[in-house]
Design a protein around this motif. Sequence first.
Motif, short mmCIF file in Angstrom:
data_model
loop_
_atom_site.label_atom_id
_atom_site.label_comp_id
_atom_site.label_asym_id
_atom_site.label_seq_id
_atom_site.Cartn_x
_atom_site.Cartn_y
_atom_site.Cartn_z
N ASP A 147 0.68 -1.23 -0.01
CA ASP A 147 -0.15 0.23 -0.05
C ASP A 147 0.82 1.20 -0.03
OD1 ASP A 147 0.97 -0.30 2.48
OD2 ASP A 147 -0.86 -0.40 3.52
N HIS A 148 2.01 1.07 -0.13
CA HIS A 148 3.09 2.34 -0.39
C HIS A 148 3.39 2.36 -2.00
CE1 HIS A 148 7.02 4.42 -0.32
NE2 HIS A 148 6.48 4.98 0.56
N GLU A 149 2.91 3.58 -2.64
CA GLU A 149 3.15 3.67 -3.89
C GLU A 149 4.34 3.33 -4.43
OE1 GLU A 149 1.64 7.35 -5.46
OE2 GLU A 149 1.80 6.67 -7.49
N GLN A 150 5.36 3.91 -3.85
CA GLN A 150 6.73 3.65 -4.62
C GLN A 150 7.13 1.91 -4.31
OE1 GLN A 150 8.54 6.76 -2.86
NE2 GLN A 150 9.45 7.38 -4.85
N ASP A 151 6.97 1.28 -3.58
CA ASP A 151 7.11 0.02 -3.11
C ASP A 151 6.26 -0.61 -3.93
OD1 ASP A 151 8.69 0.91 -1.00
OD2 ASP A 151 7.80 -0.25 0.65
N ARG A 152 4.82 -0.56 -4.20
CA ARG A 152 4.07 -1.21 -5.25
C ARG A 152 4.55 -1.08 -6.56
NH1 ARG A 152 -0.20 0.79 -3.88
NH2 ARG A 152 -0.40 2.38 -5.68
N LYS A 153 5.10 -0.14 -7.00
CA LYS A 153 5.49 0.04 -8.32
C LYS A 153 6.39 -0.74 -8.50
CE LYS A 153 4.00 4.57 -9.90
NZ LYS A 153 4.14 6.12 -9.78
N LYS A 154 7.58 -1.04 -7.54
CA LYS A 154 8.75 -1.75 -7.58
C LYS A 154 8.12 -3.26 -7.57
CE LYS A 154 11.88 1.07 -4.96
NZ LYS A 154 12.61 1.22 -3.70
N LEU A 155 7.43 -3.28 -6.82
CA LEU A 155 7.09 -4.90 -6.62
C LEU A 155 6.02 -5.48 -8.13
CD1 LEU A 155 5.60 -4.82 -3.00
CD2 LEU A 155 7.71 -6.21 -4.00
N MET A 156 5.63 -4.63 -8.79
CA MET A 156 4.67 -4.78 -9.89
C MET A 156 5.75 -4.96 -11.12
SD MET A 156 1.62 -2.11 -9.43
CE MET A 156 0.76 -2.63 -11.09
N GLN A 157 7.21 -4.95 -11.16
CA GLN A 157 8.07 -5.12 -12.07
C GLN A 157 8.58 -6.40 -11.85
OE1 GLN A 157 10.04 -1.29 -11.87
NE2 GLN A 157 9.06 -0.84 -13.88
N ASP A 158 8.49 -7.33 -12.76
CA ASP A 158 8.84 -8.56 -12.83
C ASP A 158 10.47 -8.83 -12.43
OD1 ASP A 158 6.77 -10.17 -13.22
OD2 ASP A 158 7.26 -10.71 -15.21
N HIS A 159 11.20 -7.79 -13.17
CA HIS A 159 12.87 -8.01 -12.77
C HIS A 159 13.03 -7.45 -11.36
CE1 HIS A 159 12.80 -3.41 -13.55
NE2 HIS A 159 13.94 -3.35 -12.73
N ASN A 160 12.13 -6.69 -10.71
CA ASN A 160 12.40 -6.61 -9.40
C ASN A 160 12.30 -7.59 -8.34
OD1 ASN A 160 13.31 -4.08 -9.32
ND2 ASN A 160 11.42 -3.04 -9.50
N LEU A 161 11.09 -8.46 -8.84
CA LEU A 161 10.99 -9.62 -8.02
C LEU A 161 11.94 -10.77 -8.20
CD1 LEU A 161 7.04 -10.32 -9.00
CD2 LEU A 161 8.04 -9.10 -6.97
N THR A 162 12.55 -10.79 -9.43
CA THR A 162 13.88 -11.50 -9.65
C THR A 162 14.92 -11.13 -8.77
OG1 THR A 162 13.18 -12.12 -11.82
CG2 THR A 162 15.48 -12.36 -11.46
N ILE A 163 15.12 -9.78 -8.65
CA ILE A 163 16.25 -9.27 -7.73
C ILE A 163 16.02 -9.79 -6.39
CG2 ILE A 163 17.16 -7.07 -6.68
CD1 ILE A 163 16.73 -5.95 -9.79
N ILE A 164 14.81 -9.62 -5.91
CA ILE A 164 14.23 -9.92 -4.60
C ILE A 164 14.46 -11.30 -4.32
CG2 ILE A 164 12.23 -10.12 -2.82
CD1 ILE A 164 11.01 -7.49 -4.44
N ALA A 165 14.19 -12.25 -5.14
CA ALA A 165 14.51 -13.69 -5.15
C ALA A 165 15.78 -13.97 -4.96
CB ALA A 165 13.68 -14.46 -6.10
N ARG A 166 16.67 -13.30 -5.93
CA ARG A 166 18.09 -13.48 -5.92
C ARG A 166 18.80 -13.14 -4.61
NH1 ARG A 166 19.91 -11.31 -10.80
NH2 ARG A 166 18.96 -12.99 -11.64
N ALA A 167 18.22 -11.80 -3.86
CA ALA A 167 18.67 -11.58 -2.83
C ALA A 167 18.34 -12.45 -1.71
CB ALA A 167 18.03 -10.39 -2.14
N HIS A 168 17.40 -13.12 -1.71
CA HIS A 168 16.98 -14.27 -0.71
C HIS A 168 17.89 -15.28 -0.92
CE1 HIS A 168 13.45 -11.90 0.29
NE2 HIS A 168 13.05 -12.63 1.35
#
Length: 253
Positions: A147-168
């Motif tokens: 529910d935070h606009e900038q966070d949500r925008k990041k989360l809506m981009q596939d490549h950011n989800l890949t970055i988050i997964a890779r960090a994990h």
Amino acid sequence: MRIFIDAGHGGGDPGAVSNLVKEKDLTLAISNRIISMCMGNPNLIVSRSRGVDQSVSLSERVQKAERFKAELLLSIHINAGGGSGFESYILNKMFKNKQHTEAMQTRLHRTIIDNIDFKDRGQKQANFYMLRQSSMPAILTETGFIDHEQDRKKLMQDHNLTIIARAHVKAIEALVREQEDTREKEQLISGSFRLKHHAVNRQVYLSSVGINSEIRHQFIDQDSYYRVVIDQTLDKTWVIRKLKALNQPYFII
Ligand SMILES: [Zn+2]
């Protein structure tokens, strides 16, 4: 290391929702990426609570992790409720090996925050079901606020989800390296004897079943002991399994 990945929510439970974006879809996308990235690493054996959009109860999730004999349960969530950034959680009560879980959280948290573009909200503790009911070390991550606009925008981009997964995944790999380092330092002992010939007998027996060892003369509170120390180059997991099967004593120092 056996890792259980839990994609938060799913099916009838969307988790947090904002502007038509559902937490359950993001956690699934991140978790599935983590799983496929882990598949390439021979040191990681992975399982998951769900690989599709389905309802899985919290108790079923924990049972799956227990049956899998996970050494780490990692529960993936997205935050909501006003705020921005990344935070991680372990159980807020006393439990067995809490210090170990705290150390794992620190390593995991730092590695993730170094590899994602989200503000660090810190390492936290809470009384969440998944953390409370599981017997293995369990850590829950909340990456970004839906529910935070900038966070949500990041989360809506596939490549950011890949970055988050890779960090994990990088964090998991750092934990595996740490586990290996401590295992290397540990000594596996199969018997401590007052009389040297008893230690020699044990050594001869172990050698007959394929386990090499050496005898070390040590003093404990001025008492003299002969310790049978298992060859450090042997795979400790294999040796322990073998000693258990043969009903032979062992301890680790
Ligand atoms: Zn959640």
